[in-house]
Design a protein around this motif. Sequence first.
Motif: not given
Length: 221
Positions: A193-219
Amino acid sequence: MLIGKQVFSFIRLRVLPLFGALFLTVLAPAFADTNLIVNGKFTPVTPGCAAGTTSIPGWTVTAGNVDVEDVTCSGIKAADGIYFLDLTGSFAEDGVNDVGTISQTITTVVGQEYSLTFDVGGNPQWQEFSYPNDSEFKAMSVYVNGAIGGVYGVHTAGVSSTDPQWRRYEIHFKATSTSTEIKFQSLNGGASNPSDFGPFLDDVDISPVKSEKDDDGHTPH
């Protein structure tokens, strides 16, 4: 079609039905941090569009071919920046396998949580041209270290030929090794089932997620 021209764990995701199955996904908010992906906006070595290419700086085309597009050659604007990919490339009408898969391996820290964000659209120009087309639904699979992270797509019937309906998505994963492969695979096209029209992809980003800490610096627990 260019016209005119390793286990990982998901966390904090909601489940959406697609293709009759359940996949983990979430619409992405803005996320600013260091991008571990090289060339997430698919800038080519030589300026301009490329139909049916297997060469993208920073990425490996592991199957088929892809189209590098911009507004000057297709009339379609990128989600961000200048360039974007059609993961189903060109020349299916000549019997070429143009069902593209691209991958990139990044360095990760075991136990660290990461956010993968990306824009998904669909090529609506099958409505205007006589090149092969398999479906009005344009979709891709996304993999992290070989495990599927989700299937993402858009419907293109009845929309303007210059409207890809960009949508941004996010996947969270926790690294279990010092390297992690990210892979995007088109689900449009194929020998039967051939096609010349497909899904578009843009702006790929991978970043580390910063941990959420309380006011005392504890998670918080």
